[in-house]
Design a protein around this motif. Structure first.
Motif, PDB file in Angstrom:
ATOM      1  N   VAL A  46       6.593   3.785   7.257  1.00  0.00           N
ATOM      2  CA  VAL A  46       6.719   4.525   6.011  1.00  0.00           C
ATOM      3  C   VAL A  46       5.414   4.325   5.251  1.00  0.00           C
ATOM      4  O   VAL A  46       5.064   3.184   4.909  1.00  0.00           O
ATOM      5  CB  VAL A  46       7.918   4.021   5.165  1.00  0.00           C
ATOM      6  N   PRO A  47       4.663   5.395   5.009  1.00  0.00           N
ATOM      7  CA  PRO A  47       3.382   5.248   4.300  1.00  0.00           C
ATOM      8  C   PRO A  47       3.560   4.585   2.935  1.00  0.00           C
ATOM      9  O   PRO A  47       4.588   4.760   2.259  1.00  0.00           O
ATOM     10  CB  PRO A  47       2.891   6.690   4.149  1.00  0.00           C
ATOM     11  N   HIS A  48       2.540   3.835   2.545  1.00  0.00           N
ATOM     12  CA  HIS A  48       2.559   3.104   1.270  1.00  0.00           C
ATOM     13  C   HIS A  48       2.967   4.006   0.106  1.00  0.00           C
ATOM     14  O   HIS A  48       3.840   3.647  -0.689  1.00  0.00           O
ATOM     15  CB  HIS A  48       1.176   2.493   1.019  1.00  0.00           C
ATOM     16  N   ALA A  49       2.352   5.171  -0.018  1.00  0.00           N
ATOM     17  CA  ALA A  49       2.636   6.056  -1.150  1.00  0.00           C
ATOM     18  C   ALA A  49       4.085   6.519  -1.139  1.00  0.00           C
ATOM     19  O   ALA A  49       4.741   6.558  -2.184  1.00  0.00           O
ATOM     20  CB  ALA A  49       1.688   7.254  -1.138  1.00  0.00           C
ATOM     21  N   THR A  50       4.621   6.836   0.031  1.00  0.00           N
ATOM     22  CA  THR A  50       6.011   7.282   0.137  1.00  0.00           C
ATOM     23  C   THR A  50       6.960   6.162  -0.266  1.00  0.00           C
ATOM     24  O   THR A  50       7.910   6.372  -1.037  1.00  0.00           O
ATOM     25  CB  THR A  50       6.313   7.737   1.587  1.00  0.00           C
ATOM     26  N   TRP A  51       6.703   4.959   0.232  1.00  0.00           N
ATOM     27  CA  TRP A  51       7.541   3.813  -0.091  1.00  0.00           C
ATOM     28  C   TRP A  51       7.454   3.486  -1.591  1.00  0.00           C
ATOM     29  O   TRP A  51       8.473   3.242  -2.233  1.00  0.00           O
ATOM     30  CB  TRP A  51       7.141   2.615   0.760  1.00  0.00           C
ATOM     31  N   SER A  52       6.257   3.489  -2.139  1.00  0.00           N
ATOM     32  CA  SER A  52       6.085   3.183  -3.560  1.00  0.00           C
ATOM     33  C   SER A  52       6.806   4.206  -4.428  1.00  0.00           C
ATOM     34  O   SER A  52       7.443   3.846  -5.425  1.00  0.00           O
ATOM     35  CB  SER A  52       4.600   3.138  -3.919  1.00  0.00           C
ATOM     36  N   ASN A  60      13.318   0.264  -8.957  1.00  0.00           N
ATOM     37  CA  ASN A  60      13.118  -1.093  -8.458  1.00  0.00           C
ATOM     38  C   ASN A  60      11.663  -1.518  -8.455  1.00  0.00           C
ATOM     39  O   ASN A  60      11.317  -2.533  -7.877  1.00  0.00           O
ATOM     40  CB  ASN A  60      13.680  -1.219  -7.035  1.00  0.00           C
ATOM     41  N   GLY A  61      10.816  -0.732  -9.062  1.00  0.00           N
ATOM     42  CA  GLY A  61       9.410  -1.090  -9.092  1.00  0.00           C
ATOM     43  C   GLY A  61       8.612  -0.007  -9.778  1.00  0.00           C
ATOM     44  O   GLY A  61       9.130   1.044 -10.132  1.00  0.00           O
ATOM     45  N   ALA A  62       7.366  -0.299  -9.975  1.00  0.00           N
ATOM     46  CA  ALA A  62       6.439   0.660 -10.570  1.00  0.00           C
ATOM     47  C   ALA A  62       5.074   0.414  -9.952  1.00  0.00           C
ATOM     48  O   ALA A  62       4.770  -0.697  -9.524  1.00  0.00           O
ATOM     49  CB  ALA A  62       6.371   0.499 -12.080  1.00  0.00           C
ATOM     50  N   PHE A  63       4.292   1.448  -9.891  1.00  0.00           N
ATOM     51  CA  PHE A  63       2.933   1.289  -9.404  1.00  0.00           C
ATOM     52  C   PHE A  63       2.041   2.243 -10.171  1.00  0.00           C
ATOM     53  O   PHE A  63       2.506   3.206 -10.775  1.00  0.00           O
ATOM     54  CB  PHE A  63       2.823   1.497  -7.894  1.00  0.00           C
ATOM     55  N   VAL A  64       0.766   1.950 -10.154  1.00  0.00           N
ATOM     56  CA  VAL A  64      -0.208   2.762 -10.858  1.00  0.00           C
ATOM     57  C   VAL A  64      -1.303   3.123  -9.871  1.00  0.00           C
ATOM     58  O   VAL A  64      -1.824   2.271  -9.169  1.00  0.00           O
ATOM     59  CB  VAL A  64      -0.828   1.977 -12.043  1.00  0.00           C
ATOM     60  N   ALA A 173      -6.952  -4.531 -10.044  1.00  0.00           N
ATOM     61  CA  ALA A 173      -6.409  -3.478 -10.918  1.00  0.00           C
ATOM     62  C   ALA A 173      -7.179  -3.411 -12.233  1.00  0.00           C
ATOM     63  O   ALA A 173      -7.484  -2.317 -12.732  1.00  0.00           O
ATOM     64  CB  ALA A 173      -4.924  -3.719 -11.180  1.00  0.00           C
ATOM     65  N   THR A 174      -7.514  -4.567 -12.794  1.00  0.00           N
ATOM     66  CA  THR A 174      -8.276  -4.604 -14.040  1.00  0.00           C
ATOM     67  C   THR A 174      -9.655  -3.980 -13.848  1.00  0.00           C
ATOM     68  O   THR A 174     -10.079  -3.121 -14.624  1.00  0.00           O
ATOM     69  CB  THR A 174      -8.414  -6.054 -14.549  1.00  0.00           C
ATOM     70  N   ALA A 175     -10.349  -4.416 -12.811  1.00  0.00           N
ATOM     71  CA  ALA A 175     -11.687  -3.879 -12.548  1.00  0.00           C
ATOM     72  C   ALA A 175     -11.624  -2.379 -12.268  1.00  0.00           C
ATOM     73  O   ALA A 175     -12.472  -1.612 -12.756  1.00  0.00           O
ATOM     74  CB  ALA A 175     -12.339  -4.626 -11.378  1.00  0.00           C
TER      75      ALA A 175
END
Length: 186
Positions: A46-52, A60-64, A173-175
Motif C-alpha cells: 500500500v503506497p505511503h500516500a494511500t495509507w496516510s 487515526n492520524g494526520a500528516f502534512v 519537517a521543521t526545515a
C-alpha cells in the motif's frame, strides 16, 4: 485493529509503503470432508500516500505534505535535495544523519532571511516586543542551534546527544517548512 496495534504498525512502517503478507489456504469442502488443496503467500503493498490518506479519513492520524519548490536558486535547490536525503536517512534508521541534513537545509533560509542579524536584534527585545520577522528568525536560529548537535560532538554537551526517529522527523519537517516558506519571500 486497536490504536496500540496501529501505532506499532506505523512505527514499523517508518514512513515507507505499507507491506502486508497474506497467508492463503485453499480448502476443498465436501459434505463430510475438508482437505487442504493449496497454500500461498501474497505480499500486498500500500503506497505511503494511500495509507496516510486512509489513516486521516479514519481519524487515526494526520500528516502534512510540504512541497519545497525547486527553483533556479542553487542554494534552495540544494536545501530541497538535503530534505529528500534526510527522508531517506530516516527510512534507513540513520536519525542523526537526518538531523544533520535538516541543519544543512536551513542554510538557504538563514541566508535569504538574514537570520543571524535579525536574530541578534531580536534577542535584545522581550518576546512580546518582537515583530513577525524577528519571531521567524528566533525559530530558525533556534532550530539551527538544536540541529547543530547532530554533526558536532562538543565535549560535555552535543557528544551525548541521541536522536530518535521522532526527533529526526521533527527536524526534517521543521526545515522543510522553513524552506517552503521562502517561496513567499521577496
Amino acid at each position: 485493529m486497536t490504536d496500540q496495534q496501529l501505532r506499532g504498525l506505523e512505527k514499523t512502517r517508518a514512513g515507507n509503503d505499507l507491506a502486508l503478507r497474506a497467508e492463503l489456504a485453499l480448502t476443498a469442502l465436501a459434505e463430510t470432508k475438508h482437505w487442504r488443496v493449496a497454500d500461498d503467500q501474497e505480499i500486498i503493498r500500500v503506497p505511503h500516500a494511500t495509507w496516510s490518506n486512509a489513516l486521516t479519513q479514519l481519524d487515526n492520524g494526520a500528516f502534512v505534505d510540504v512541497l519545497i519548490p525547486v527553483t533556479t536558486v542553487e542554494a534552495r535547490a540544494t536545501g530541497a535535495r538535503r530534505i529528500r536525503e534526510a527522508k531517506t536517512a530516516i527510512r534507513d534508521g540513520r536519525y542523526e544523519h537526518a538531523v544533520a541534513l535538516a541543519r544543512a537545509a536551513l542554510d538557504p533560509v538563514r541566508e535569504a532571511c538574514n537570520t543571524r542579524r535579525v536574530h541578534d536584534q531580536a534577542v535584545q527585545k522581550k518576546a512580546g516586543e518582537r515583530d513577525q520577522e524577528e519571531r521567524w528568525a528566533m525559530l530558525t536560529q533556534s532550530a539551527y542551534a538544536l540541529f547543530s548537535g547532530a554533526p558536532h560532538d562538543d565535549s560535555g554537551t552535543t557528544e551525548n546527544f541521541t536522536w530518535t526517529r521522532a526527533d529526526a522527523v521533527a527536524a526534517v519537517a521543521t526545515a522543510a517548512g522553513l524552506l517552503a516558506r521562502l517561496e513567499d519571500l521577496p
